[in-house]
Design a protein around this motif. Sequence first.
Motif, PDB file in Angstrom:
ATOM      1  N   ASP A   1       0.816  -1.218   0.000  1.00  0.00           N
ATOM      2  CA  ASP A   1       0.000   0.000   0.000  1.00  0.00           C
ATOM      3  C   ASP A   1       0.850   1.269   0.000  1.00  0.00           C
TER       4      ASP A   1
ATOM      5  N   THR B   1       2.086   1.607  -3.671  1.00  0.00           N
ATOM      6  CA  THR B   1       1.082   2.083  -4.620  1.00  0.00           C
ATOM      7  C   THR B   1       0.749   3.551  -4.352  1.00  0.00           C
ATOM      8  N   ASP B   2       0.743   3.947  -3.089  1.00  0.00           N
ATOM      9  CA  ASP B   2       0.476   5.342  -2.752  1.00  0.00           C
ATOM     10  C   ASP B   2       1.579   6.249  -3.294  1.00  0.00           C
TER      11      ASP B   2
ATOM     12  N   THR C   1       1.001   6.766  -6.940  1.00  0.00           N
ATOM     13  CA  THR C   1      -0.161   7.627  -7.131  1.00  0.00           C
ATOM     14  C   THR C   1       0.198   9.093  -6.911  1.00  0.00           C
ATOM     15  N   ARG C   2       1.029   9.355  -5.905  1.00  0.00           N
ATOM     16  CA  ARG C   2       1.404  10.735  -5.589  1.00  0.00           C
ATOM     17  C   ARG C   2       2.378  11.299  -6.626  1.00  0.00           C
TER      18      ARG C   2
ATOM     19  N   TRP D   1       2.145  10.527  -9.831  1.00  0.00           N
ATOM     20  CA  TRP D   1       1.210  10.898 -10.904  1.00  0.00           C
ATOM     21  C   TRP D   1       0.493  12.206 -10.571  1.00  0.00           C
ATOM     22  N   ALA D   2       0.076  12.351  -9.320  1.00  0.00           N
ATOM     23  CA  ALA D   2      -0.648  13.555  -8.911  1.00  0.00           C
ATOM     24  C   ALA D   2       0.210  14.803  -9.065  1.00  0.00           C
TER      25      ALA D   2
END
Length: 322
Positions: free
Chosen positions: A263, A266-267, A270-271, A273-274
């Motif tokens: 987790d 994956t976080d 994601t960050r 990409w953000a």
Amino acid sequence: MTPARPALDPELRELLTGMPLMSELTPELLAQLRQLPSAPVDSLLADRQVDRREVSVPAKDGARIRLSVFSPANPDRAEAAPCVYWIHGGGMVMGDRFSQIDIPLEWLDEFGAVVVSVEYRLAPEATGTTLVEDCYQGLLWTAEHAGELGIDPARIIVAGASAGGGLAAGLTLLARDLGAPAIAAQVLICPMLDHRNTTVSSRQYSGVPGVWTGEMNEFGWRAVLGGLSGDEVSAYVSPALAEDLSGLPATYIDAGSAEIFRDEDTDYATRIWAAGGQAELHVWAGGFHGFDALYPQAAISATARRTRTDWLTRLLHSNGSA
């Protein structure tokens, strides 16, 4: 109540039955684990045409940091080669510069990369930012000696597994913030990114024996933080704390679905990409922590390794001939 957990890949589950699993680490057990033989680097090099060089560079406090440099003995071309700067795993408390070295040596085989592996100081003897700063000093030396080593300074890749993946992420943040050296990509293999140990996956893999458990993770983080807490913890040590993930190089992150770091990894992707960055994320169904390093012969491991190598090959071709 026992939490539900993703099932292991059947082949990995069978292979894992022959491995002694632990629930916790203690100082006494760590001392025993540190006595185990190092990775058999000589046998890994026996069938390869590789030149090996051992180097010692100064840390910020004057201590010596050991680097091993592996170069193709007979490069196929005259132009400079890409470099993989390798950071080993081991929870930041064990391992050496030869740990998991078979992974980057495959990249030496595949596209003629020069592999530089750093032996950073371990916790609890070294704490705080010392580990990542050791890695930084080794990276600086590598970039400064790129011409001598036959390395293209525009194609230096920072890579690591587990704790080494976390240190690679911290090192990349540090190099970004200091403005040098240039890093073309970071490859974070099941990286250890977050000292808080509070994700769903960290809870799923606590209270049960495993390759790396929540309890073992807490031990490793206590060792490296040395009593630091809250705002005292640097994002270069625990990269999940970084508020700004912009301006990072191309990033590859992978993990298993059945592991503690799933987790937080994956976080992190994601960050990135953000923040407008480029990251490729793979979560391998049924993979436990470090599965492809421990059992490279498994079908899922071969796929994970091949996918990682294919990504690097594409990246290097886009940045210049590989």
